[in-house]
Design a protein around this motif. Sequence first.
Motif, PDB file in Angstrom:
ATOM      1  N   LEU A 109       0.812  -1.215   0.000  1.00 33.01           N
ATOM      2  CA  LEU A 109       0.000   0.000   0.000  1.00 33.01           C
ATOM      3  C   LEU A 109       0.846   1.267   0.000  1.00 33.01           C
ATOM      4  O   LEU A 109       0.395   2.313  -0.476  1.00 33.01           O
ATOM      5  N   LEU A 110       2.056   1.200   0.515  1.00 31.09           N
ATOM      6  CA  LEU A 110       2.925   2.373   0.545  1.00 31.09           C
ATOM      7  C   LEU A 110       3.610   2.652  -0.789  1.00 31.09           C
ATOM      8  O   LEU A 110       4.121   3.747  -1.000  1.00 31.09           O
ATOM      9  N   GLN A 111       3.614   1.680  -1.688  1.00 25.55           N
ATOM     10  CA  GLN A 111       4.265   1.879  -2.978  1.00 25.55           C
ATOM     11  C   GLN A 111       3.464   2.839  -3.838  1.00 25.55           C
ATOM     12  O   GLN A 111       2.234   2.881  -3.764  1.00 25.55           O
ATOM     13  N   SER A 112       4.173   3.593  -4.652  1.00 23.39           N
ATOM     14  CA  SER A 112       3.487   4.519  -5.555  1.00 23.39           C
ATOM     15  C   SER A 112       2.926   3.751  -6.740  1.00 23.39           C
ATOM     16  O   SER A 112       3.451   2.708  -7.129  1.00 23.39           O
ATOM     17  N   GLY A 113       1.881   4.306  -7.334  1.00 19.99           N
ATOM     18  CA  GLY A 113       1.233   3.664  -8.473  1.00 19.99           C
ATOM     19  C   GLY A 113       2.119   3.689  -9.703  1.00 19.99           C
ATOM     20  O   GLY A 113       2.922   4.595  -9.904  1.00 19.99           O
ATOM     21  N   PHE A 117      11.169  -0.264  -1.395  1.00 26.29           N
ATOM     22  CA  PHE A 117       9.868  -0.922  -1.245  1.00 26.29           C
ATOM     23  C   PHE A 117       9.746  -2.140  -2.150  1.00 26.29           C
ATOM     24  O   PHE A 117       9.159  -3.155  -1.763  1.00 26.29           O
ATOM     25  N   GLN A 118      10.326  -2.058  -3.333  1.00 28.11           N
ATOM     26  CA  GLN A 118      10.264  -3.185  -4.255  1.00 28.11           C
ATOM     27  C   GLN A 118      11.037  -4.386  -3.704  1.00 28.11           C
ATOM     28  O   GLN A 118      10.562  -5.519  -3.744  1.00 28.11           O
ATOM     29  N   ARG A 119      12.222  -4.136  -3.178  1.00 28.53           N
ATOM     30  CA  ARG A 119      13.025  -5.238  -2.609  1.00 28.53           C
ATOM     31  C   ARG A 119      12.373  -5.825  -1.366  1.00 28.53           C
ATOM     32  O   ARG A 119      12.356  -7.042  -1.174  1.00 28.53           O
ATOM     33  N   VAL A 120      11.835  -4.956  -0.511  1.00 34.73           N
ATOM     34  CA  VAL A 120      11.171  -5.424   0.706  1.00 34.73           C
ATOM     35  C   VAL A 120       9.945  -6.253   0.349  1.00 34.73           C
ATOM     36  O   VAL A 120       9.662  -7.276   0.985  1.00 34.73           O
ATOM     37  N   GLY A 146      15.507   5.169  -5.404  1.00 33.59           N
ATOM     38  CA  GLY A 146      15.241   5.672  -4.059  1.00 33.59           C
ATOM     39  C   GLY A 146      14.330   4.790  -3.246  1.00 33.59           C
ATOM     40  O   GLY A 146      14.539   3.590  -3.132  1.00 33.59           O
ATOM     41  N   LEU A 147      13.291   5.415  -2.704  1.00 32.64           N
ATOM     42  CA  LEU A 147      12.374   4.715  -1.816  1.00 32.64           C
ATOM     43  C   LEU A 147      11.576   3.647  -2.554  1.00 32.64           C
ATOM     44  O   LEU A 147      11.258   2.600  -1.975  1.00 32.64           O
TER      45      LEU A 147
END
Length: 78
Positions: free
Chosen positions: A21-25, A54-57, A49-50
Amino acid sequence: MHALLVTLLVIVSIALIVVVLLQSGRSAGLSGAITGGAEQLFGKQKARGLDAVFQRVTVVLAILFFVLTILVTYVQPS
């Protein structure tokens, strides 16, 4: 052992939902999909960046989710 695995599975599941949910569209909605969303989807743009974090996590949490799910099915409560 079963209770520990189920607890870890719940924690990983909640963390996976939060990170997704925190990832950007990736597209600008339906109009972006029609007018050129495929270019962004198939382009050679890498996340920076962020978004990269988020992608790796997300990948790590997804792998943990599947491993824990399989372990929960094989470890039966006594």
